[in-house]
Design a protein around this motif. Sequence first.
Motif, PDB file in Angstrom:
ATOM      1  N   PRO A 275     -59.448  38.359  35.674  1.00 55.16           N
ATOM      2  CA  PRO A 275     -58.509  38.615  34.574  1.00 55.16           C
ATOM      3  C   PRO A 275     -57.452  39.661  34.957  1.00 55.16           C
ATOM      4  O   PRO A 275     -57.779  40.709  35.503  1.00 55.16           O
ATOM      5  N   THR A 276     -56.185  39.346  34.701  1.00 50.93           N
ATOM      6  CA  THR A 276     -55.076  40.259  35.026  1.00 50.93           C
ATOM      7  C   THR A 276     -54.945  41.268  33.883  1.00 50.93           C
ATOM      8  O   THR A 276     -54.546  40.907  32.775  1.00 50.93           O
ATOM      9  N   ILE A 277     -55.293  42.523  34.172  1.00 55.66           N
ATOM     10  CA  ILE A 277     -55.402  43.508  33.091  1.00 55.66           C
ATOM     11  C   ILE A 277     -54.365  44.624  33.160  1.00 55.66           C
ATOM     12  O   ILE A 277     -54.300  45.476  32.279  1.00 55.66           O
ATOM     13  N   SER A 278     -53.563  44.637  34.221  1.00 58.99           N
ATOM     14  CA  SER A 278     -52.668  45.785  34.367  1.00 58.99           C
ATOM     15  C   SER A 278     -51.376  45.374  35.080  1.00 58.99           C
ATOM     16  O   SER A 278     -51.402  44.503  35.944  1.00 58.99           O
ATOM     17  N   PRO A 279     -50.244  45.991  34.689  1.00 68.01           N
ATOM     18  CA  PRO A 279     -48.979  45.559  35.305  1.00 68.01           C
ATOM     19  C   PRO A 279     -48.836  45.997  36.762  1.00 68.01           C
ATOM     20  O   PRO A 279     -49.557  46.879  37.222  1.00 68.01           O
ATOM     21  N   CYS A 280     -47.896  45.360  37.434  1.00 64.88           N
ATOM     22  CA  CYS A 280     -47.619  45.695  38.833  1.00 64.88           C
ATOM     23  C   CYS A 280     -46.382  46.583  38.898  1.00 64.88           C
ATOM     24  O   CYS A 280     -45.346  46.244  38.331  1.00 64.88           O
ATOM     25  N   TYR A 281     -46.479  47.685  39.630  1.00 65.65           N
ATOM     26  CA  TYR A 281     -45.323  48.575  39.819  1.00 65.65           C
ATOM     27  C   TYR A 281     -44.732  48.412  41.219  1.00 65.65           C
ATOM     28  O   TYR A 281     -43.928  49.219  41.656  1.00 65.65           O
ATOM     29  N   TYR A 282     -45.198  47.381  41.937  1.00 62.76           N
ATOM     30  CA  TYR A 282     -44.822  47.275  43.341  1.00 62.76           C
ATOM     31  C   TYR A 282     -44.060  45.996  43.674  1.00 62.76           C
ATOM     32  O   TYR A 282     -44.092  45.525  44.802  1.00 62.76           O
TER      33      TYR A 282
ATOM     34  N   ALA B 122     -49.405  45.536  27.169  1.00 66.52           N
ATOM     35  CA  ALA B 122     -49.512  44.999  25.807  1.00 66.52           C
ATOM     36  C   ALA B 122     -49.343  43.480  25.784  1.00 66.52           C
ATOM     37  O   ALA B 122     -49.810  42.806  24.872  1.00 66.52           O
ATOM     38  N   ASP B 123     -48.655  42.930  26.796  1.00 64.13           N
ATOM     39  CA  ASP B 123     -48.419  41.485  26.838  1.00 64.13           C
ATOM     40  C   ASP B 123     -49.394  40.736  27.738  1.00 64.13           C
ATOM     41  O   ASP B 123     -49.329  39.518  27.849  1.00 64.13           O
TER      42      ASP B 123
ATOM     43  N   GLN C 245     -55.977  42.727  26.455  1.00 65.25           N
ATOM     44  CA  GLN C 245     -56.123  42.845  24.996  1.00 65.25           C
ATOM     45  C   GLN C 245     -57.351  42.111  24.459  1.00 65.25           C
ATOM     46  O   GLN C 245     -57.819  42.416  23.370  1.00 65.25           O
ATOM     47  N   MET C 246     -57.822  41.117  25.194  1.00 62.19           N
ATOM     48  CA  MET C 246     -58.897  40.266  24.661  1.00 62.19           C
ATOM     49  C   MET C 246     -60.020  40.093  25.674  1.00 62.19           C
ATOM     50  O   MET C 246     -59.794  40.173  26.883  1.00 62.19           O
ATOM     51  N   SER C 247     -61.219  39.798  25.151  1.00 65.19           N
ATOM     52  CA  SER C 247     -62.353  39.459  26.021  1.00 65.19           C
ATOM     53  C   SER C 247     -62.156  38.019  26.513  1.00 65.19           C
ATOM     54  O   SER C 247     -61.315  37.284  25.975  1.00 65.19           O
ATOM     55  N   VAL C 248     -62.956  37.611  27.506  1.00 62.94           N
ATOM     56  CA  VAL C 248     -62.839  36.247  28.037  1.00 62.94           C
ATOM     57  C   VAL C 248     -63.074  35.227  26.914  1.00 62.94           C
ATOM     58  O   VAL C 248     -62.359  34.237  26.790  1.00 62.94           O
ATOM     59  N   GLU C 249     -64.075  35.506  26.053  1.00 62.90           N
ATOM     60  CA  GLU C 249     -64.366  34.571  24.957  1.00 62.90           C
ATOM     61  C   GLU C 249     -63.199  34.512  23.964  1.00 62.90           C
ATOM     62  O   GLU C 249     -62.850  33.426  23.473  1.00 62.90           O
TER      63      GLU C 249
ATOM     64  N   TRP D 271     -41.050  52.034  33.125  1.00 62.50           N
ATOM     65  CA  TRP D 271     -41.358  50.631  33.410  1.00 62.50           C
ATOM     66  C   TRP D 271     -41.509  49.857  32.100  1.00 62.50           C
ATOM     67  O   TRP D 271     -40.978  48.772  31.925  1.00 62.50           O
ATOM     68  N   GLU D 272     -42.263  50.455  31.178  1.00 61.91           N
ATOM     69  CA  GLU D 272     -42.513  49.764  29.910  1.00 61.91           C
ATOM     70  C   GLU D 272     -41.215  49.535  29.151  1.00 61.91           C
ATOM     71  O   GLU D 272     -40.988  48.487  28.578  1.00 61.91           O
ATOM     72  N   ARG D 273     -40.337  50.541  29.189  1.00 61.74           N
ATOM     73  CA  ARG D 273     -39.063  50.405  28.476  1.00 61.74           C
ATOM     74  C   ARG D 273     -38.248  49.241  29.067  1.00 61.74           C
ATOM     75  O   ARG D 273     -37.694  48.433  28.366  1.00 61.74           O
ATOM     76  N   GLU D 274     -38.234  49.186  30.412  1.00 63.08           N
ATOM     77  CA  GLU D 274     -37.477  48.112  31.070  1.00 63.08           C
ATOM     78  C   GLU D 274     -38.020  46.737  30.738  1.00 63.08           C
ATOM     79  O   GLU D 274     -37.298  45.760  30.734  1.00 63.08           O
ATOM     80  N   HIS D 275     -39.337  46.673  30.493  1.00 56.74           N
ATOM     81  CA  HIS D 275     -39.958  45.376  30.253  1.00 56.74           C
ATOM     82  C   HIS D 275     -40.112  45.060  28.768  1.00 56.74           C
ATOM     83  O   HIS D 275     -40.677  44.039  28.419  1.00 56.74           O
ATOM     84  N   GLU D 276     -39.593  45.953  27.916  1.00 55.71           N
ATOM     85  CA  GLU D 276     -39.736  45.746  26.485  1.00 55.71           C
ATOM     86  C   GLU D 276     -39.032  44.486  26.001  1.00 55.71           C
ATOM     87  O   GLU D 276     -39.482  43.826  25.093  1.00 55.71           O
ATOM     88  N   ALA D 277     -37.904  44.179  26.621  1.00 51.68           N
ATOM     89  CA  ALA D 277     -37.132  43.004  26.192  1.00 51.68           C
ATOM     90  C   ALA D 277     -38.005  41.762  26.169  1.00 51.68           C
ATOM     91  O   ALA D 277     -37.916  40.949  25.275  1.00 51.68           O
ATOM     92  N   VAL D 278     -38.924  41.672  27.139  1.00 50.87           N
ATOM     93  CA  VAL D 278     -39.811  40.512  27.208  1.00 50.87           C
ATOM     94  C   VAL D 278     -40.752  40.517  26.014  1.00 50.87           C
ATOM     95  O   VAL D 278     -40.912  39.528  25.313  1.00 50.87           O
ATOM     96  N   SER D 279     -41.333  41.701  25.718  1.00 49.96           N
ATOM     97  CA  SER D 279     -42.287  41.774  24.605  1.00 49.96           C
ATOM     98  C   SER D 279     -41.618  41.437  23.284  1.00 49.96           C
ATOM     99  O   SER D 279     -42.153  40.720  22.460  1.00 49.96           O
ATOM    100  N   LEU D 280     -40.392  41.955  23.097  1.00 51.52           N
ATOM    101  CA  LEU D 280     -39.696  41.725  21.819  1.00 51.52           C
ATOM    102  C   LEU D 280     -39.369  40.256  21.624  1.00 51.52           C
ATOM    103  O   LEU D 280     -39.359  39.752  20.509  1.00 51.52           O
ATOM    104  N   GLY D 281     -39.150  39.564  22.751  1.00 50.31           N
ATOM    105  CA  GLY D 281     -38.810  38.150  22.649  1.00 50.31           C
ATOM    106  C   GLY D 281     -40.035  37.278  22.393  1.00 50.31           C
ATOM    107  O   GLY D 281     -39.920  36.099  22.162  1.00 50.31           O
ATOM    108  N   ASP D 282     -41.229  37.874  22.437  1.00 50.59           N
ATOM    109  CA  ASP D 282     -42.448  37.102  22.355  1.00 50.59           C
ATOM    110  C   ASP D 282     -42.761  36.726  20.905  1.00 50.59           C
ATOM    111  O   ASP D 282     -43.585  37.340  20.253  1.00 50.59           O
ATOM    112  N   ALA D 283     -42.067  35.710  20.410  1.00 48.97           N
ATOM    113  CA  ALA D 283     -42.267  35.318  19.011  1.00 48.97           C
ATOM    114  C   ALA D 283     -43.433  34.346  18.857  1.00 48.97           C
ATOM    115  O   ALA D 283     -44.044  34.270  17.811  1.00 48.97           O
ATOM    116  N   SER D 284     -43.749  33.603  19.953  1.00 42.49           N
ATOM    117  CA  SER D 284     -44.799  32.586  19.769  1.00 42.49           C
ATOM    118  C   SER D 284     -46.157  33.200  20.061  1.00 42.49           C
ATOM    119  O   SER D 284     -46.940  32.711  20.766  1.00 42.49           O
TER     120      SER D 284
END
Length: 419
Positions: free
Chosen positions: A330-337, A345-346, A351-355, A406-419
């Motif tokens: 499971p991918t649990i953390s962002p990449c800074y590299y 958060a995305d 955010q969730m267990s495997v189940e 990093w989070e600020r730069e990637h916020e645009a993606v989170s805000l667009g996540d309507a579905s």
Amino acid sequence: MGHVAEAFDQERIDRLPGASAIGHVRYSTAGEVSIREAQPFLVTCQHGQIAVCHNGNLPFAPEARRKLESEGAIFSATSDTEVVLHGVARSRRPSVREAIPDVLRDTEGAFSMLFLTPSELIAIRDPRGFRPLALGRLADAWVVASETCAFDLIDAQYVRDVEPGEMIIIDEEGLRSSHPLVPQKHSMCLFEHVYFARPDSLIYGQSVNESRHHMGKRLAIEQPADADIVVPVPDSGTAAAIGYSSQSKISFRFGLVRNHYVGRTFIEPRQSIRSFGVRIKLNPVRDLIQGKRVVLIDDSIIRGTTSKKIVRMVREAGAKEIHLRVSCPPTISPCYYGIDTPNKADLIAAQMSVEEIRKFIEADSLGYLSLQGMIEATGISLDSSCVACWNEKYPTRITHEAKTMWEREHEAVSLGDAS
Ligand code: SF4
């Protein structure tokens, strides 16, 4: 801007003079998406003309940039690469080849870089070796590329990797190698083997196709499923699915067909485009799927929205059961590299267990490959690898400030996540 084949035709390439060249296909992880960010960057400074291409990401570049700006420095783009170029331009060392290690010696993060001047080509890889960089031979010329599949296209021979911490200078006198950076424990990105690199490449000297095949075999042992067919999510799930099928003896079928004329979902910037993208990129083969218990093999689950759509698509094509198997943990953390994973958060597995993920994507069962299984499949030791997006153990320090930026730069993606 756009695909290479559209941006460069033969006529344009024929118009380029000179005997040496560097080029770059930008995959943005820092900075804006605009023509100003297109690399190579070219500057003229006290050392003359310098062009630079950078694969990787420098988590502390925004801090360095603010400092430079407060001292009056002017930037033309927003990416982290320009910070290095500024350092080289300002260095008091007498030549570019001395200025580069002088600047990069104190630079933490991932950089596989090419610098071109009118008289030399300089390749340098960070001491941890986060991103790949390979050296090849084309008749009496040297070539350097991120992935060895680029050599195949031009009939060049792969010679070896540029080693972590190594600087190679190529000029009229030939090739010279040195190790001017402080040695570090190696941290080669394993996500290259899971998803990012092309399967026809050697990455860190290992075949990506072989790694994925072994991941699939191991996945079949760790996460078996009672099913009729194994179906890959093409293209990056294909080699693992063949491995899963050969180990489990469940027949392999191309139950999803990919349209090769559109880009990879993961790379597209806005969630709305991504969601639409799944539908135009994959199409189920009804005759194969109808009434079958399907093991679906994918290379990773990032946000979960793509997997959910694929599971639905396969279900609507008549599958009796869908067992999703993933060829990494499971991918649990962002990449800074340098890999453009979204904020924590995305990331659904953060955010969730495997189940809970299984319920969200509406699969009948869900199983991931273990970290140990993935590492063993690549044949690269844990000691030499970065696996931070699966275990959150970052090889470099990541300050609170670097994380926040990093989070600020990637916020645009989170805000667009309507579905
Ligand atoms: S955090 Fe993940 S994607 Fe980034 S370098 Fe490490 S393994 Fe690769």
